[in-house]
Design an enzyme around this catalytic site. Sequence first.
Site, PDB file in Angstrom:
ATOM      1  N   CYS B  48       0.800  -1.221   0.000  1.00 15.41           N
ATOM      2  CA  CYS B  48       0.000   0.000   0.000  1.00 15.41           C
ATOM      3  C   CYS B  48       0.832   1.270   0.000  1.00 15.41           C
ATOM      4  O   CYS B  48       0.283   2.359  -0.007  1.00 15.41           O
ATOM      5  CB  CYS B  48      -0.944   0.004   1.203  1.00 15.41           C
ATOM      6  SG  CYS B  48      -0.092  -0.174   2.750  1.00 15.41           S
ATOM      7  N   ASP B  50       2.691   2.378   2.337  1.00 19.49           N
ATOM      8  CA  ASP B  50       2.868   2.962   3.664  1.00 19.49           C
ATOM      9  C   ASP B  50       4.309   2.811   4.123  1.00 19.49           C
ATOM     10  O   ASP B  50       4.998   1.885   3.737  1.00 19.49           O
ATOM     11  CB  ASP B  50       1.969   2.247   4.685  1.00 19.49           C
ATOM     12  CG  ASP B  50       0.515   2.579   4.459  1.00 19.49           C
ATOM     13  OD1 ASP B  50       0.237   3.473   3.649  1.00 19.49           O
ATOM     14  OD2 ASP B  50      -0.329   1.931   5.090  1.00 19.49           O
ATOM     15  N   CYS B  73      -2.210   3.059   7.888  1.00 20.00           N
ATOM     16  CA  CYS B  73      -3.598   2.841   8.266  1.00 20.00           C
ATOM     17  C   CYS B  73      -3.731   2.845   9.792  1.00 20.00           C
ATOM     18  O   CYS B  73      -2.740   2.938  10.515  1.00 20.00           O
ATOM     19  CB  CYS B  73      -4.064   1.506   7.716  1.00 20.00           C
ATOM     20  SG  CYS B  73      -3.124   0.120   8.383  1.00 20.00           S
ATOM     21  N   CYS B 118       0.651  -4.603   8.250  1.00 19.38           N
ATOM     22  CA  CYS B 118       0.229  -3.362   8.913  1.00 19.38           C
ATOM     23  C   CYS B 118       0.580  -3.439  10.398  1.00 19.38           C
ATOM     24  O   CYS B 118       1.136  -2.506  10.973  1.00 19.38           O
ATOM     25  CB  CYS B 118      -1.279  -3.147   8.782  1.00 19.38           C
ATOM     26  SG  CYS B 118      -1.914  -3.255   7.110  1.00 19.38           S
TER      27      CYS B 118
END
Lengths: 407, 156
Positions: B48, B50, B73, B118
Amino acid sequence: MFNPQKLKKDFPILSRKINGHPLIYLDNAATTQKPKTVIDAFKNYYENSAANVHRGIHTLSEESSEQYENARKKVAKFLNAKSPNEIIFTRNTTESINLVAYSWGETNIGKNDEIITSILEHHSNFIPWQQLCNKKNTKLKIIPLKKTTAPLSLDISALEKLITKKTHLIAITGMSNVTGEKPDLKKIVKLAHQNNTLVLIDAAQLAAHEQIDVQKLDADFIAFSAHKMLGPTGLGVLYAKEKLLQAMPPFLLGGGMIKEVTKTRTIFADIPQKFEAGTPNIAAAISFTKALDYLEKMDLNNIQKHTENLSRLLITRLKKYPQISLQTAENSNGIVSFTLKNIHPHDISEIFNKHGIAIRAGHHCCHPLMQDLKLAATARISFYLYNTEDDIEAVCKALNKVIEIFN
Amino acid sequence: MPIQTMDDLYTEIILDHFKNPKNKGQIDASKISKNEILLTATEYNPACGDKVTMQIVIKNGTIEKIAFFGEGCAISQAASSMLTEHLKGKTLEYLSKMKTEEIYKLLQIPISPARVKCALLGFIAVKNAISQPTECIPKRRSEAESPYSHFYPKAP
């Protein structure tokens, strides 16, 4: 004939439930679902005519060879190519573009030559050119975005300034997988050819949403994937003008791409076999013809109108949320990217999934674009022929839940 | 498989750490004193885009200061925030032996395979900070020298 609600039943997966909800599949820009005819053709190959192509002198090999070459003819006809020799089967769009970068690019790009691409590109139409230019010690020029804010748009007028006598190739998307923008390809091709420049179109998204006529479009290379247009994964297409393919050296070397091999030299096969080393994805090529049959039956013009309507409707609904910023082009027909203030796209996607809604969250393999937009990620909703207005209702319901959880 | 509800993942504690992260920001390298060492490392989530950067200040083999910054996130941000609170005052030895399970224990939420990266983004960054820091202040005398050899005798 074209009835999105009715044709859902042609796609077995659409009757699945996710987290207790009926699946609402809105990640079509990543891959589309497959109609039963495609799945059956895949199965039939393995159950009835599985054999390698172009080798065996036996019934099964003859059958599979014929079906495989018929697939090539079918793709050529679908694109209105002059000859099936202009169709090379690869693994995917990425491999098609890499084939051009390694074969044509290595031979034709020198230190003082230039390649132009755009900031909208997916990594698959960006990294091959970036690395080629780095290796050849030359410059990759990038068409930027217009400096205006939403709706996002490529500054095509910049191309007129970027293109020079040294430009050998313009590698550009036919439809952005983030913003949905469809650059004016006819204009780009015309400008390129006036400057003796070739054009490669990444049609991974475009091929699923617009009927491509390669003779009318007149681009030199066009790359796309079967799986984004109802076909199976593992099959890509490279269309290229016959004269170009004949002059290009092979990309991968090995079985099936030779006329004669001695201890010291090899005579390569004619096109298209020259570019298809090794056993191809026979089952995928054969079942892809059923996907093309289905698209022909439904008519891409109908599909285009339908996804355009859904996009317009969704954009209208999203604009009602003050927290939402759209990263979507004005002429997008099927792809809508957005961000929600202070909520990460991953979290949006997670909560959507709990409602049975599949969307994409991330950078969509477009880091350079994300850097220019100063975003780490966006949420992306992408439509196809089986989506309906009800899906948009479900999206809004899920969005309300996202906002409720985070505020 | 049981159906997860929204509340399983976005618990009050996760949302609180996301909205009001602890130890978020950058440590001022100019304020590092002679007997301290500042280690920095960044970890990426290629899925993603990130990234989370972790910084730790070590004094006498103990994590004296810790901070993180970056985008991500709710899960990656909350996990990084909770991790900084957990690690403050712990020894380097503790950190080098710390296992991923402990992150899941801290988070107290079910982590699906898609969210593993994440949950672990900050943890991997802080682990990298002690094994292969992208920045080390004061600078090492040589590449071969462990960045914290004078505080922590054995490299992990």
